[in-house]
Write an enzyme that holds these catalytic residues in place. Structure first.
Site, PDB file in Angstrom:
ATOM      1  N   ASN A   1      15.650   7.483 -17.569  1.00  0.00           N
ATOM      2  CA  ASN A   1      16.370   8.616 -18.171  1.00  0.00           C
ATOM      3  C   ASN A   1      17.067   9.515 -17.153  1.00  0.00           C
ATOM      4  O   ASN A   1      18.123  10.058 -17.438  1.00  0.00           O
ATOM      5  CB  ASN A   1      15.429   9.425 -19.075  1.00  0.00           C
ATOM      6  CG  ASN A   1      14.241   9.962 -18.343  1.00  0.00           C
ATOM      7  OD1 ASN A   1      13.870   9.471 -17.273  1.00  0.00           O
ATOM      8  ND2 ASN A   1      13.634  10.991 -18.890  1.00  0.00           N
TER       9      ASN A   1
ATOM     10  N   SER B   1      14.235   1.832 -12.456  1.00  0.00           N
ATOM     11  CA  SER B   1      14.079   1.131 -13.731  1.00  0.00           C
ATOM     12  C   SER B   1      15.104  -0.002 -13.793  1.00  0.00           C
ATOM     13  O   SER B   1      16.249   0.157 -13.371  1.00  0.00           O
ATOM     14  CB  SER B   1      14.329   2.102 -14.890  1.00  0.00           C
ATOM     15  OG  SER B   1      14.531   1.361 -16.078  1.00  0.00           O
ATOM     16  N   GLU B   2      14.697  -1.117 -14.341  1.00  0.00           N
ATOM     17  CA  GLU B   2      15.606  -2.252 -14.486  1.00  0.00           C
ATOM     18  C   GLU B   2      16.753  -1.943 -15.446  1.00  0.00           C
ATOM     19  O   GLU B   2      17.765  -2.631 -15.472  1.00  0.00           O
ATOM     20  CB  GLU B   2      14.832  -3.491 -14.967  1.00  0.00           C
ATOM     21  CG  GLU B   2      14.132  -3.351 -16.325  1.00  0.00           C
ATOM     22  CD  GLU B   2      12.724  -2.748 -16.235  1.00  0.00           C
ATOM     23  OE1 GLU B   2      12.456  -1.976 -15.290  1.00  0.00           O
ATOM     24  OE2 GLU B   2      11.902  -3.051 -17.125  1.00  0.00           O
TER      25      GLU B   2
ATOM     26  N   PRO C   1       1.370   4.242 -21.119  1.00  0.00           N
ATOM     27  CA  PRO C   1       0.755   2.907 -20.935  1.00  0.00           C
ATOM     28  C   PRO C   1       1.030   2.317 -19.547  1.00  0.00           C
ATOM     29  O   PRO C   1       0.138   1.740 -18.927  1.00  0.00           O
ATOM     30  CB  PRO C   1       1.407   2.056 -22.040  1.00  0.00           C
ATOM     31  CG  PRO C   1       1.846   3.043 -23.078  1.00  0.00           C
ATOM     32  CD  PRO C   1       2.204   4.295 -22.333  1.00  0.00           C
ATOM     33  N   THR C   2       2.258   2.488 -19.047  1.00  0.00           N
ATOM     34  CA  THR C   2       2.554   1.988 -17.691  1.00  0.00           C
ATOM     35  C   THR C   2       1.754   2.787 -16.673  1.00  0.00           C
ATOM     36  O   THR C   2       1.197   2.217 -15.724  1.00  0.00           O
ATOM     37  CB  THR C   2       4.067   2.105 -17.390  1.00  0.00           C
ATOM     38  OG1 THR C   2       4.778   1.374 -18.380  1.00  0.00           O
ATOM     39  CG2 THR C   2       4.411   1.549 -16.023  1.00  0.00           C
TER      40      THR C   2
ATOM     41  N   GLU D   1       3.976  10.866 -13.308  1.00  0.00           N
ATOM     42  CA  GLU D   1       4.794  11.711 -14.175  1.00  0.00           C
ATOM     43  C   GLU D   1       5.046  10.918 -15.440  1.00  0.00           C
ATOM     44  O   GLU D   1       5.903  10.030 -15.468  1.00  0.00           O
ATOM     45  CB  GLU D   1       6.121  12.048 -13.484  1.00  0.00           C
ATOM     46  CG  GLU D   1       5.976  12.929 -12.269  1.00  0.00           C
ATOM     47  CD  GLU D   1       5.556  14.351 -12.589  1.00  0.00           C
ATOM     48  OE1 GLU D   1       5.478  14.701 -13.785  1.00  0.00           O
ATOM     49  OE2 GLU D   1       5.284  15.107 -11.656  1.00  0.00           O
TER      50      GLU D   1
ATOM     51  N   GLY E   1       4.616  10.541 -20.034  1.00  0.00           N
ATOM     52  CA  GLY E   1       5.284  11.011 -21.251  1.00  0.00           C
ATOM     53  C   GLY E   1       4.714  12.296 -21.816  1.00  0.00           C
ATOM     54  O   GLY E   1       3.780  12.888 -21.262  1.00  0.00           O
TER      55      GLY E   1
ATOM     56  N   CYS F   1      11.501  13.618 -20.738  1.00  0.00           N
ATOM     57  CA  CYS F   1      10.046  13.549 -20.883  1.00  0.00           C
ATOM     58  C   CYS F   1       9.439  14.872 -21.342  1.00  0.00           C
ATOM     59  O   CYS F   1       8.475  14.896 -22.089  1.00  0.00           O
ATOM     60  CB  CYS F   1       9.426  13.135 -19.569  1.00  0.00           C
ATOM     61  SG  CYS F   1       9.981  14.182 -18.215  1.00  0.00           S
TER      62      CYS F   1
ATOM     63  N   GLU G   1       5.678   9.737 -28.910  1.00  0.00           N
ATOM     64  CA  GLU G   1       6.896  10.088 -28.172  1.00  0.00           C
ATOM     65  C   GLU G   1       8.054   9.248 -28.720  1.00  0.00           C
ATOM     66  O   GLU G   1       8.022   8.017 -28.657  1.00  0.00           O
ATOM     67  CB  GLU G   1       6.671   9.789 -26.691  1.00  0.00           C
ATOM     68  CG  GLU G   1       7.733  10.354 -25.804  1.00  0.00           C
ATOM     69  CD  GLU G   1       7.481  10.064 -24.320  1.00  0.00           C
ATOM     70  OE1 GLU G   1       6.995   8.965 -23.994  1.00  0.00           O
ATOM     71  OE2 GLU G   1       7.791  10.939 -23.500  1.00  0.00           O
TER      72      GLU G   1
ATOM     73  N   GLU H   1       5.433  17.174  -8.908  1.00  0.00           N
ATOM     74  CA  GLU H   1       6.641  17.024  -8.118  1.00  0.00           C
ATOM     75  C   GLU H   1       7.228  18.416  -7.918  1.00  0.00           C
ATOM     76  O   GLU H   1       6.951  19.347  -8.673  1.00  0.00           O
ATOM     77  CB  GLU H   1       7.637  16.104  -8.839  1.00  0.00           C
ATOM     78  CG  GLU H   1       7.073  14.699  -8.956  1.00  0.00           C
ATOM     79  CD  GLU H   1       8.091  13.620  -9.264  1.00  0.00           C
ATOM     80  OE1 GLU H   1       8.756  13.722 -10.306  1.00  0.00           O
ATOM     81  OE2 GLU H   1       8.196  12.667  -8.464  1.00  0.00           O
TER      82      GLU H   1
HETATM   83  P1  NAD Z   1       8.244   2.583 -18.530  1.00  0.00           P
HETATM   84  O1  NAD Z   1       6.842   3.034 -18.427  1.00  0.00           O
HETATM   85  O2  NAD Z   1       8.573   1.486 -19.439  1.00  0.00           O
HETATM   86  O3  NAD Z   1       8.765   2.106 -17.070  1.00  0.00           O
HETATM   87  C1  NAD Z   1       8.743   2.969 -15.961  1.00  0.00           C
HETATM   88  C2  NAD Z   1       8.887   2.153 -14.702  1.00  0.00           C
HETATM   89  O4  NAD Z   1       7.698   1.417 -14.461  1.00  0.00           O
HETATM   90  C3  NAD Z   1      10.014   1.123 -14.729  1.00  0.00           C
HETATM   91  O5  NAD Z   1      10.654   1.099 -13.473  1.00  0.00           O
HETATM   92  C4  NAD Z   1       9.267  -0.179 -14.977  1.00  0.00           C
HETATM   93  O6  NAD Z   1       9.933  -1.317 -14.500  1.00  0.00           O
HETATM   94  C5  NAD Z   1       7.991   0.058 -14.193  1.00  0.00           C
HETATM   95  N1  NAD Z   1       6.836  -0.737 -14.599  1.00  0.00           N
HETATM   96  C6  NAD Z   1       6.541  -1.239 -15.822  1.00  0.00           C
HETATM   97  N2  NAD Z   1       5.345  -1.883 -15.788  1.00  0.00           N
HETATM   98  C7  NAD Z   1       4.866  -1.762 -14.527  1.00  0.00           C
HETATM   99  C8  NAD Z   1       3.674  -2.201 -13.875  1.00  0.00           C
HETATM  100  N3  NAD Z   1       2.723  -2.874 -14.517  1.00  0.00           N
HETATM  101  N4  NAD Z   1       3.519  -1.896 -12.573  1.00  0.00           N
HETATM  102  C9  NAD Z   1       4.445  -1.180 -11.912  1.00  0.00           C
HETATM  103  N5  NAD Z   1       5.596  -0.754 -12.466  1.00  0.00           N
HETATM  104  C10 NAD Z   1       5.803  -1.038 -13.760  1.00  0.00           C
HETATM  105  O7  NAD Z   1       9.091   3.897 -18.836  1.00  0.00           O
HETATM  106  P2  NAD Z   1      10.636   4.016 -19.214  1.00  0.00           P
HETATM  107  O8  NAD Z   1      10.821   3.442 -20.578  1.00  0.00           O
HETATM  108  O9  NAD Z   1      11.478   3.513 -18.090  1.00  0.00           O
HETATM  109  O10 NAD Z   1      10.831   5.594 -19.246  1.00  0.00           O
HETATM  110  C11 NAD Z   1      10.536   6.377 -20.343  1.00  0.00           C
HETATM  111  C12 NAD Z   1       9.158   7.019 -20.165  1.00  0.00           C
HETATM  112  O11 NAD Z   1       9.118   7.749 -18.956  1.00  0.00           O
HETATM  113  C13 NAD Z   1       8.844   8.015 -21.255  1.00  0.00           C
HETATM  114  O12 NAD Z   1       7.508   7.893 -21.659  1.00  0.00           O
HETATM  115  C14 NAD Z   1       9.046   9.360 -20.571  1.00  0.00           C
HETATM  116  O13 NAD Z   1       8.333  10.416 -21.133  1.00  0.00           O
HETATM  117  C15 NAD Z   1       8.608   9.052 -19.192  1.00  0.00           C
HETATM  118  N6  NAD Z   1       9.200  10.010 -18.237  1.00  0.00           N
HETATM  119  C16 NAD Z   1       8.396  10.941 -17.647  1.00  0.00           C
HETATM  120  C17 NAD Z   1       8.927  11.872 -16.765  1.00  0.00           C
HETATM  121  C18 NAD Z   1       8.058  12.903 -16.091  1.00  0.00           C
HETATM  122  O14 NAD Z   1       8.476  13.448 -15.072  1.00  0.00           O
HETATM  123  N7  NAD Z   1       6.892  13.234 -16.599  1.00  0.00           N
HETATM  124  C19 NAD Z   1      10.285  11.841 -16.482  1.00  0.00           C
HETATM  125  C20 NAD Z   1      11.083  10.881 -17.105  1.00  0.00           C
HETATM  126  C21 NAD Z   1      10.513   9.970 -17.984  1.00  0.00           C
END
Ligand code: NAD
Length: 483
Positions: free
Chosen positions: A152, A177-178, A230-231, A249, A251, A283, A380, A457
């Site tokens: 995002n 992110s991919e 979950p990640t 950081e 959700g 987020c 979310e 952060e």
């Molecule tokens: P995501 O959890 O799907 O992926 C995040 C990153 O983790 C990606 O680069 C992904 O490739 C990587 N990843 C996935 N599985 C992994 C693993 N097993 N090991 C290591 N890396 C792995 O999240 P998203 O869909 O890219 O982003 C949206 C989410 O991010 C929302 O839940 C949002 O709330 C959260 N977010 C949080 C903040 C914050 O600062 N708190 C900021 C932005 C987004």
């Protein structure tokens, strides 16, 4: 409209390609056009990035902090100079309107570089007198840090992680992110141009498996993830096996509490910012808007009027206020939540479906009469969908606001000074606002409690997460041994 980078990865100061890695297509979500084709990092690319980071880190940590700072400040200047082009690339990568990317994404990244460049040279240790003997402390870098980003705010995330890491003498391997892989490559280019030695900031592309392989590498001292809960749970557990430092950081499902005495105009404006900016893909969004019953009718009326006036359209048009969601998959997910909200009995005030402006557009949507058990009040959504819930009393709304696994952010709107601080004190959230929402200046620590994360952060707080203290006892006299 091609934003093809020179290659997929940036390792040891140069672009690197390995076509053996699976293809990642980068799609401009406003049109569906493929704007770049990258490859996932192969084990050879990952090894080169980690080895390069490990080799470069010690000499970087040994520099005077002002020397490191000079390079980071130069990178911040280059970002500001090139902001129009970088913003355009960010818009192509994410679909966010140029009106936003020009002011929010790279500029806040530059702020972070400038801030930590200024802060790092001011940090010293302490001297603890013990009579004859004394202890002094040294703040040391952690070593090689891994950064993993969400889609995002891809360039802001890359800057927010690399700025404190590099300022404090660490090296970083960053996996974007991919879905939005382009901005981090530009940051790597800029760092080299600013004078950062090769190997200190590397970018490797890939899906989750590439991230997972970085987290468990023996050379890695710290992992900072921005992503979903979950990640975060998986990455935290994997990092724990090697007793690595983490920043998570994650959700949120943050509440905004609007009391009867609040300014309706300000509360509506903040609720819109906290649900519709970046098409709701933020987020810290306040996706549960609790409105006290006395103000509900006025609030919903102004909210509907102002939401109807939001301009959706071509993200590269300066007049556009809302772009598409980041991908077809995200759009489908958000539309699913909208249908569930309708089926569960929420009252649709405006929006409620796809928008014909282009490929992945969803109308800004408001539901009223949402109850705590409805799906959109619990999960979310990460799209332009606002849930408005009613409340009667302060005690009731605080309890309901806290009844969630998340704890990223919270906001309170009221004219009553003491209530504002009392309520903020009772809310379980890491990042809070009073009569404001979603402002995240680099000076302020940012992060969550409960399942929304660990660590912070930005601000002075980030220093603790990118350095460690060495404590040195100095004996000034004979050793008093009983044997
Ligand atoms: P995501 O959890 O799907 O992926 C995040 C990153 O983790 C990606 O680069 C992904 O490739 C990587 N990843 C996935 N599985 C992994 C693993 N097993 N090991 C290591 N890396 C792995 O999240 P998203 O869909 O890219 O982003 C949206 C989410 O991010 C929302 O839940 C949002 O709330 C959260 N977010 C949080 C903040 C914050 O600062 N708190 C900021 C932005 C987004």
């Amino acid at each position: 409209m091609i934003a093809q980078p020179q290659a997929s990865h940036f390792v040891n100061g140069a672009y690197v390609e390995d076509t053996a890695g699976a293809v990642i297509e980068v799609i401009y979500p406003a049109t569906g056009a493929v704007i770049a084709r990258l490859h996932e990092a192969t084990p050879a690319v990952i090894e080169a990035a980690l080895a390069g980071a490990a080799a470069a880190q010690a000499a970087w940590a040994a520099k005077r902090p002002v020397e490191r700072a000079r390079i980071l400040r130069c990178a911040a200047d280059l970002i500001r100079e090139r902001n129009p082009d970088l913003a355009r690339l960010e818009t192509l990568d994410t679909g966010k309107p140029i009106q936003e990317t020009l002011v929010a994404d790279w500029p806040s990244g530059a702020d972070a570089l400038e801030y930590f460049a200024g802060l790092a040279p001011t940090l010293g240790g302490e001297t603890i007198p013990l009579g004859r003997d004394f202890v002094y402390t040294i703040r040391e870098a952690l070593g090689v840090c891994v950064g993993i980003g969400a889609w995002n705010y891809p360039s802001q995330i890359a800057c927010w992680k690399s700025a404190p890491a590099l300022a404090l003498g660490n090296a970083m391997v960053f996996k974007p992110s991919e879905v939005t892989p382009l901005g981090a490559l530009k940051l790597a280019e800029i760092f080299i141009e600013a004078g950062l030695p090769a190997g200190l900031f590397n970018v490797v592309q890939g899906r989750g498996a590439v991230g997972a392989s970085l987290v468990t590498d023996r050379r890695v001292a710290k992992v900072s993830l921005t992503g979903s809960v979950p990640t975060g749970q998986k990455v935290y557990a994997a990092a724990a096996a090697g007793v690595r430092h983490v920043t998570m950081e994650l959700g949120g499902k943050s509440p905004i509490l609007v009391f009867d005495d609040a300014s309706v105009e300000d509360a509506v404006g903040a609720a819109m910012l906290g649900n519709f900016y970046s098409a709701g893909q933020v987020c810290s969004n306040g996706t549960r808007v609790f409105v006290q019953k006395g103000i509900k009718a006025k609030f919903l009326k102004r909210l509907a009027e102002r939401t109807a006036a939001i301009v959706l359209g071509d993200p590269l048009d300066a007049a556009t206020q809302m772009g598409p969601l980041v991908s077809v998959a995200q759009m489908v997910k958000v539309l699913g939540y909208i249908e569930t909200a309708k089926a569960e009995g929420a009252t649709l005030i405006c929006g409620g479906g796809r928008d014909p402006a282009g490929e992945c557009f969803v109308q800004p949507t408001v539901f009223a009469d949402v109850t705590d058990t409805m799906t959109i009040a619990r999960e979310e959504v990460f799209g332009p969908v606002m849930a408005v819930l009613d409340f009667d009393t302060e005690a009731e709304v605080v309890a309901r606001a806290n009844a969630t696994e998340f704890g990223l952010a919270a906001g309170v709107f009221t004219a009553d000074l003491t209530r504002a601080h009392r309520v903020i004190g009772a809310l379980q959230a890491g990042t809070c606002w009073i009569n404001a929402y979603n402002l995240t200046p680099v000076e302020a620590p940012f992060g969550g409690v409960k399942s929304s994360g660990v660590g912070r952060e930005n601000g002075h707080a980030a220093v603790e997460h990118y350095s460690q203290i060495k404590s040195v006892y100095v004996g000034m006299g004979p050793v008093d041994a009983p044997y």
